[in-house]
Every structure is written in structure tokens, then in C-alpha cells.
Enzyme design. Structure first.
Site, PDB file in Angstrom:
ATOM      1  N   ASP A 192       3.487 -50.996  69.528  1.00  0.00           N
ATOM      2  CA  ASP A 192       2.079 -49.904  69.534  1.00  0.00           C
ATOM      3  C   ASP A 192       2.432 -48.680  70.289  1.00  0.00           C
ATOM      4  OD1 ASP A 192      -0.155 -52.141  70.591  1.00  0.00           O
ATOM      5  OD2 ASP A 192       0.144 -49.979  71.703  1.00  0.00           O
TER       6      ASP A 192
ATOM      7  N   TYR B  66     -12.388 -45.302  56.929  1.00  0.00           N
ATOM      8  CA  TYR B  66     -11.969 -46.772  57.045  1.00  0.00           C
ATOM      9  C   TYR B  66     -11.934 -47.751  55.897  1.00  0.00           C
ATOM     10  CZ  TYR B  66     -11.353 -51.562  59.437  1.00  0.00           C
ATOM     11  OH  TYR B  66     -10.518 -52.823  60.014  1.00  0.00           O
TER      12      TYR B  66
END
Length: 250
Positions: free
Chosen positions: A37, A156
Site C-alpha cells: 500500500d 476511471y
């Protein structure tokens, strides 16, 4: 024996949401998990929870939009656990809604950099490591918006559509060599972020767009991902699987 006993998995964007659910379920099923992450504290929280539950996990801080970070994450998995067998390219971001004619170019680059380029970079380094480990399985996290459009979300939507095509190419190139690659398309998932960003009226309207008349859960997405990674899905490769409560059935 647990389903993924002896397997090593990398989960990108594993510090929260769907990635967190997948990392925890993989570990519960016996995999040794590398949680990556961009937020180190988030990854460490997930890995600590996995360890507390009796699983095995380590963390690696990475920006998935940077090729070298993907290479280092895969090498870290190999150095730490001796190989790589499973990967979930889950990290993703979105941008503020805006029409294409006014779309911020930097926002376009930023979203594409994580949602498409980041998945390519993951595949670029995961695949050689899996070949060296005798094969494996990969799931790329697309979206229901990899099959339908949504106004004011060009970067997106375009990235998630392209990710489906990338998945098909990877499957064509490597399935015969023992690496299956599939894509999963979650619908709208019930998270604190979604709830906090919508009014009660907006939330009700969004729920009504689903045949299930509700939003999905992280656990429902994780269940599909684990199936696709498992030997139960041994003849499934190059496909795109929606888990969207009927949102796209309109």
C-alpha cells in the site's frame, strides 16, 4: 490442508477496503501474504490483524503507479517467502467528477497511472516471478465501470475498460505456461467513504439502481477473488467477472 497452504500472495492496495478483505481471506486460507500500500500505517494495520488471527503477512510500502515500486514489491515477496504464486492487482483511485471537455489533464494522468499503468507494472514483474515459481493465478481489479459508462468519470471508466483488455492479453500469453489471469468488476460497495460522500437521498437512489436494491460488501468481492485464485477455477482464464448486484443488468 488449507486451500492456499504453501502459496505466496501479493495484494496491492491491501491496506483498506476490498484489498484488506482479500488479504485477510487469503491469509486465513493459508497463504503467506505481502500487503502493499502507499500508506505504510494502513498496510501494517492489516498485517498485524492477520498475524493476530494466526496468519502470516508482511508489508511493503509501494506506489503502484511507479514501475520500480512494483518490481521491488515482487522481489521482496520472493526474497521473504521464496517465490510468488498469487497476485491481486487491486490498488485504484478515482478523481473528482468532471466532464471530458473540462477534464483536468493531471487528474487523467494520475488516475490512469494507478488504475491502468499500475496493473501493467504489476503484471510485468509478477509474471516472471510466477513462471520461476511454477505458475500461479492473478486477479486484476476492474469495476462494473469496466463494462458500462458513468458520466464525468472518464479517466476511471477508460482505465477500467482497458484493464479488462490487458487481462485478456495476459491470459492469451501465459495460461498455457501455468498462469491464469482474470478480472473482477465490483459494483458499488458499501464503505464508510461511499456513505459519507452521499446524502440519504443519493444513497437510496444508488441502491435502487442495483437489482439487489443494496450496495455490495468487501467480503462479497473477496469471495469471488479467492475462487478465481483457487484450483477450483482451473479452467477460467482471460475472463471478466462482475459482482455488482445486478447494476449492469439494466
Amino acid at each position: 490442508m488449507s486451500e492456499f497452504e504453501g502459496k505466496v500472495a501479493v495484494v496491492t492496495g491491501g491496506g483498506s477496503g476490498i484489498g484488506e478483505a482479500i488479504a485477510k481471506e487469503l491469509a486465513a486460507a493459508g497463504a503467506r501474504v505481502v500487503v502493499t500500500d502507499i500508506k505504510q500505517d494502513a498496510a501494517e494495520r492489516v498485517a498485524s490483524a492477520i498475524e493476530a488471527a494466526g496468519g502470516t503477512a508482511v508489508t511493503f510500502t509501494a506506489n503502484s503507479s511507479v514501475a520500480a515500486d512494483n518490481e521491488r514489491a515482487v522481489q521482496f515477496a520472493v526474497d521473504t517467502y521464496g517465490g510468488l504464486h498469487l497476485a491481486v492487482n487491486n490498488a485504484g483511485i478515482a478523481a473528482a467528477p468532471q466532464p471530458i471537455g473540462e477534464y483536468d489533464v493531471a487528474a487523467w494522468d494520475r488516475v490512469r497511472g494507478v488504475d491502468l499503468d499500475g496493473v501493467f507494472y504489476g503484471l510485468r514483474y509478477e509474471i516472471p516471478a510466477m513462471l520461476a515459481s511454477g505458475g500461479g493465478a492473478i486477479v486484476n481489479m476492474s469495476s462494473v465501470l469496466g463494462s458500462v459508462g458513468l458520466a464525468q468519470n472518464a479517466a476511471y471508466v477508460a482505465s477500467k475498460h482497458a484493464l479488462v483488455g490487458l487481462t485478456k492479453v495476459a491470459a492469451l500469453e501465459y495460461t498455457a505456461q501455468g498462469i491464469r489471469t482474470n478480472a473482477v468488476g465490483p459494483g458499488f460497495i458499501d464503505t464508510p467513504l461511499v456513505r459519507s460522500s452521499l446524502s440519504d437521498e443519493q444513497l437510496a437512489a444508488l441502491e435502487a439502481e442495483h437489482a439487489a436494491k443494496r450496495l455490495g460488501t468487501d467480503a462479497e468481492v473477496a469471495a469471488l477473488v479467492l475462487f478465481l485464485l483457487s484450483d477450483k477455477a482451473s479452467f477460467i482464464s482471460g475472463s471478466y467477472h462482475l459482482v455488482d448486484g445486478g447494476y449492469s443488468a439494466h
